[in-house]
Design a protein around this motif. Sequence first.
Motif, PDB file in Angstrom:
ATOM      1  N   GLY A 153      10.959   3.486  -0.855  1.00 27.91           N
ATOM      2  CA  GLY A 153      11.038   4.903  -0.549  1.00 27.91           C
ATOM      3  C   GLY A 153      10.789   5.800  -1.750  1.00 27.91           C
ATOM      4  O   GLY A 153      11.251   6.948  -1.782  1.00 27.91           O
ATOM      5  N   VAL A 154      10.038   5.301  -2.727  1.00 35.07           N
ATOM      6  CA  VAL A 154       9.767   6.084  -3.934  1.00 35.07           C
ATOM      7  C   VAL A 154       8.743   7.174  -3.624  1.00 35.07           C
ATOM      8  O   VAL A 154       7.722   6.911  -2.981  1.00 35.07           O
ATOM      9  CB  VAL A 154       9.222   5.172  -5.060  1.00 35.07           C
ATOM     10  CG1 VAL A 154       8.778   5.982  -6.268  1.00 35.07           C
ATOM     11  CG2 VAL A 154      10.276   4.156  -5.452  1.00 35.07           C
ATOM     12  N   ALA A 155       9.017   8.379  -4.084  1.00 30.49           N
ATOM     13  CA  ALA A 155       8.056   9.465  -3.894  1.00 30.49           C
ATOM     14  C   ALA A 155       6.842   9.237  -4.798  1.00 30.49           C
ATOM     15  O   ALA A 155       6.954   8.631  -5.850  1.00 30.49           O
ATOM     16  CB  ALA A 155       8.717  10.796  -4.231  1.00 30.49           C
ATOM     17  N   ARG A 156       5.688   9.672  -4.384  1.00 34.37           N
ATOM     18  CA  ARG A 156       4.432   9.515  -5.124  1.00 34.37           C
ATOM     19  C   ARG A 156       4.162   8.051  -5.470  1.00 34.37           C
ATOM     20  O   ARG A 156       3.820   7.703  -6.606  1.00 34.37           O
ATOM     21  CB  ARG A 156       4.451  10.361  -6.396  1.00 34.37           C
ATOM     22  CG  ARG A 156       4.490  11.861  -6.092  1.00 34.37           C
ATOM     23  CD  ARG A 156       4.218  12.675  -7.342  1.00 34.37           C
ATOM     24  NE  ARG A 156       4.257  14.097  -7.043  1.00 34.37           N
ATOM     25  CZ  ARG A 156       5.365  14.833  -7.013  1.00 34.37           C
ATOM     26  NH1 ARG A 156       6.525  14.244  -7.265  1.00 34.37           N
ATOM     27  NH2 ARG A 156       5.328  16.110  -6.725  1.00 34.37           N
ATOM     28  N   ALA A 157       4.306   7.214  -4.482  1.00 33.51           N
ATOM     29  CA  ALA A 157       4.106   5.776  -4.695  1.00 33.51           C
ATOM     30  C   ALA A 157       2.672   5.482  -5.114  1.00 33.51           C
ATOM     31  O   ALA A 157       2.422   4.647  -5.990  1.00 33.51           O
ATOM     32  CB  ALA A 157       4.442   5.019  -3.412  1.00 33.51           C
ATOM     33  N   ARG A 158       1.740   6.202  -4.486  1.00 35.17           N
ATOM     34  CA  ARG A 158       0.337   5.917  -4.793  1.00 35.17           C
ATOM     35  C   ARG A 158      -0.004   6.303  -6.234  1.00 35.17           C
ATOM     36  O   ARG A 158      -0.745   5.595  -6.919  1.00 35.17           O
ATOM     37  CB  ARG A 158      -0.577   6.656  -3.810  1.00 35.17           C
ATOM     38  CG  ARG A 158      -1.931   5.969  -3.676  1.00 35.17           C
ATOM     39  CD  ARG A 158      -2.876   6.747  -2.816  1.00 35.17           C
ATOM     40  NE  ARG A 158      -2.354   6.984  -1.473  1.00 35.17           N
ATOM     41  CZ  ARG A 158      -2.992   7.709  -0.565  1.00 35.17           C
ATOM     42  NH1 ARG A 158      -4.145   8.255  -0.844  1.00 35.17           N
ATOM     43  NH2 ARG A 158      -2.468   7.892   0.632  1.00 35.17           N
ATOM     44  N   ALA A 159       0.537   7.424  -6.684  1.00 38.86           N
ATOM     45  CA  ALA A 159       0.277   7.848  -8.064  1.00 38.86           C
ATOM     46  C   ALA A 159       0.841   6.826  -9.046  1.00 38.86           C
ATOM     47  O   ALA A 159       0.203   6.481 -10.049  1.00 38.86           O
ATOM     48  CB  ALA A 159       0.901   9.221  -8.311  1.00 38.86           C
ATOM     49  N   LEU A 160       2.013   6.311  -8.744  1.00 39.53           N
ATOM     50  CA  LEU A 160       2.628   5.302  -9.599  1.00 39.53           C
ATOM     51  C   LEU A 160       1.758   4.046  -9.650  1.00 39.53           C
ATOM     52  O   LEU A 160       1.501   3.487 -10.729  1.00 39.53           O
ATOM     53  CB  LEU A 160       4.019   4.959  -9.057  1.00 39.53           C
ATOM     54  CG  LEU A 160       4.818   3.930  -9.839  1.00 39.53           C
ATOM     55  CD1 LEU A 160       5.193   4.469 -11.210  1.00 39.53           C
ATOM     56  CD2 LEU A 160       6.079   3.535  -9.075  1.00 39.53           C
ATOM     57  N   ALA A 161       1.279   3.624  -8.471  1.00 42.26           N
ATOM     58  CA  ALA A 161       0.458   2.412  -8.409  1.00 42.26           C
ATOM     59  C   ALA A 161      -0.857   2.606  -9.158  1.00 42.26           C
ATOM     60  O   ALA A 161      -1.315   1.711  -9.876  1.00 42.26           O
ATOM     61  CB  ALA A 161       0.197   2.057  -6.947  1.00 42.26           C
ATOM     62  N   THR A 162      -1.454   3.785  -8.996  1.00 43.69           N
ATOM     63  CA  THR A 162      -2.712   4.059  -9.699  1.00 43.69           C
ATOM     64  C   THR A 162      -2.497   4.068 -11.206  1.00 43.69           C
ATOM     65  O   THR A 162      -3.339   3.580 -11.975  1.00 43.69           O
ATOM     66  CB  THR A 162      -3.290   5.412  -9.236  1.00 43.69           C
ATOM     67  OG1 THR A 162      -3.380   5.398  -7.819  1.00 43.69           O
ATOM     68  CG2 THR A 162      -4.668   5.655  -9.829  1.00 43.69           C
ATOM     69  N   THR A 163      -1.368   4.615 -11.633  1.00 40.40           N
ATOM     70  CA  THR A 163      -1.062   4.629 -13.068  1.00 40.40           C
ATOM     71  C   THR A 163      -0.988   3.205 -13.619  1.00 40.40           C
ATOM     72  O   THR A 163      -1.547   2.903 -14.681  1.00 40.40           O
ATOM     73  CB  THR A 163       0.290   5.343 -13.310  1.00 40.40           C
ATOM     74  OG1 THR A 163       0.221   6.635 -12.727  1.00 40.40           O
ATOM     75  CG2 THR A 163       0.589   5.454 -14.791  1.00 40.40           C
TER      76      THR A 163
END
Lengths: 236, 433
Positions: A153-163
Motif C-alpha cells: 500500500g505504498v504511495a507512488r509505488a511506480r515512482a519508487l520502482a522506476t527509481t
Amino acid sequence: MDTNFWNDAVLEPLRRFADLALAFLLNNFLAMLVVLCVGLLMAYLFRVMLSVFLRIVHFDRFCERRGVAAALRAAGVARSPSRAAARLGYWFVMFVFLMFSLAALNIAPVNDLVSRFFLFLPQVFAALLILLLGYLAAVFLQRATLLTAVNAGVARARALATTVQVLVLLFTIAVALEQVGIGGSIILATFTVAFGAVGLAAALAFGHAARDLAKTVLEREMTSTRDEGLGGISHV
Amino acid sequence: MMRDGILRSELASELERIGRADVLVGIPSFNNARTVGHVVRTVSAGLAESYPHLPCVLVNSDGGSRDGTPDIVLRTDTGHHATLLVDHRRRPLHRVTTGYLGIPGKGSALRTIFRVAELLGAKACAVVDSDLRSITPEWVELLVGPVLERGMDFVAPLYTRHKYDGTITNGLVYPLTRALYGRRVRQPIGGDFGFSGAFAARLLREPEAWETDVARYGIDVWMTTRAIADGYQVCQAHLGAKIHDTKDPGADLTAMFTQVVGTVFELMDPYHGVWATIQGSGPVPEVGPQSTVGVEPVAVNVERMVEMYRKGLGDLMPIWHGFLRPETCNALAGLAGAPPGTFQFPAELWVRVVYEAAAGYHRRVVPREHLLRALIPLYLGRTAAFVVQTAASGADEVEVEIETLCRLFESMKPYLLECWDVQRPEPFQGGPR
C-alpha cells in the motif's frame, strides 16, 4: 646519359614499385579478399545457426518475459530479439574477419591495430555481459519493487520502482564503462558522491519530515497483528 | 538410528529410548507460549480418554521460540499424566519437544513430526496448531479415530467459521482444488489434520519438495492435494469452531497467499494427468457430530481492500497483461469506478482470472513469484466484492454462495484446459533475416 638517367631515376623505381604492388596485390590483397569472403560465409552460417538455436530455446519468450523485448521495441528495434541477436552475431563475426583480413595485408601499423583489438576484445565482451545482466536485474528489481510496494500500500509505488531501476541501470553502465577503461576513477567518484548525496538527502528528509511516520511504522511492526488494515479477516 | 538431516541427534537418541508408539500427535509451534499449554493439556486429555491402552507420543516441533514455548510444552501439568522429560522416564504418554531443521516454517516443523512418526512406527497421527483456543479433547479421536478404526489415510478438518474467516480458502483454494481433483474437501488448508503413518512416510520420500514453499505455509494444501490426487482414503472430521490466537508473528498476507496459491499451482503440473480428465466433484465422507457453535465476529475493511485493488489496477496492469488475456484485463479495468459500498467483482471474471493465472504459472509467461504477487490485489478486490455481496447474509447463505462459486469453477474447467494447452504465440514471427 639522358636515357640512362630517365631509366635509372624514374622507370626503374616505378618498375620496382609496380612489381612490389603486383606482388602485394597478388599475395596480401588477394589473401585479404579470401579472408573477407570466408568471413561473409561464416557470418551468414553463424547467423542462421544462432537464429535456429535461439528459437529452439524460446529466446523471444524469455526476452518478452524479462522485458527485454519491450525495451527493444521502445528503442525502435522492430526485429524480434532472436533476430536482433542473430544479426548482432552476424556483424560481430564479420568484424572479427575484417580484422583478420586487415592482418592479412601485413602492414605494420595495421597489424598493431589488429593485435590491440584482439587484446581489447575480452574487455568488450565482459562489458556487454555486464550490461545485459545489469539490464535484466534492473527490470526484475523494478517489477519486484513495484509488486512489493503495491501490496504494502505504498504511495507512488511506480515512482519508487522506476527509481530502483534507474539506479541499477546507472550502476551497471558505470561498471561496464570501467570495464572497458573509460573514465574509471571519475565514474567511481561520481557515483560515490551521487549515492552519498541521495542517501544523505533521504536521511535528512526522513528525519525531518517522517520521524513520526517511522515511529508509527516501527511500533506497528513490533506489535501488529497480521493483515492489519484489511480488517480482522483470517485469510487462510 | 542414523542422523538424516531431519532430526537433531539428541532427539534421535531419545526416540530410540521411547521405542515405538501407535498414536502420535504433533504440535508445530513458534512463540506460542500464551496458548500452547492449553493445547498440550487438551491433547493429553484426549489421548487419555480415547487411547489409554495405546502407547502415545506428543511431539512439539518448535521453530526457535524465544518465549519459552518448548518449556511450557514439557512442564504443563496434565493432571494424572506425568510429564516425561527427554532423557528421563517413560510413561504411557511421552512428551517430546525439539527444534526442527531446514527452512523455517510450518512445513519443516511437520516434516520433523512425520520423521518421528516414521521412526516410532506410529499407525495414526494428528497435527494441531499451537495457537488454538477452541480445541477440545474430542478433536484427538475425531482426527485419529478414522485412521485407526476406518482405515483412512488422511482426515481433513471441518470447522464452523465466521462467514469472512478463511477467505483464501473460500474464494480460491477450496473451489480450485475441488474443481481440479473432484473431491469436496472443504478445508484444504485448515491446519489440523489426521493421517496414517504410511501417508506420512510417503510424504517424507520427496526430499526436493521440502526445499520449496511446502516447507512453509504450503504444507497444508500440499498434504491435502497429495492425499486426494494420489488416491489415498480421505475423510473429513467435524471439529466445531476454529478459534485461534490472532497473533501470528512473521505472518503476512503476501507470504501466506504466495506460498499457498503457489503450491496449488505448482502441483497442477505433476498432476495434470489426474485433474485434466476430472469433471464435476463428489462428496468426501464426514465423521463426527455436526454442531452449531458460536464464532467470533470478524471486522472487515472493505474500503481498504477496494483501494488496494485500485492501486493494483493503476500500477500492475502491464504485469497483469503478461498472464491475463486482454479481454480479462479490460473487464478488470471496468470494475474500478464503483464506490466501495457497491463494488462488484463478478464470480465468472474471478474464475477466468484464476484459471488464466494458473495457466500462466504453468507456462512461465512471467516470473512465477511476480505472477503470484500480482494476483494479490485481484484477490483483495474479489474478497471485497464478496463481502459487499454477502453483507446481509447469514452463514448458511454465504455457504450457498461459496457452493455456487465452486460449481462455476467446475463448469468453467474447460476454459482452464483451453488456457493450459494453448501455445502462446511468439511475439515476433518469421525466420532469420
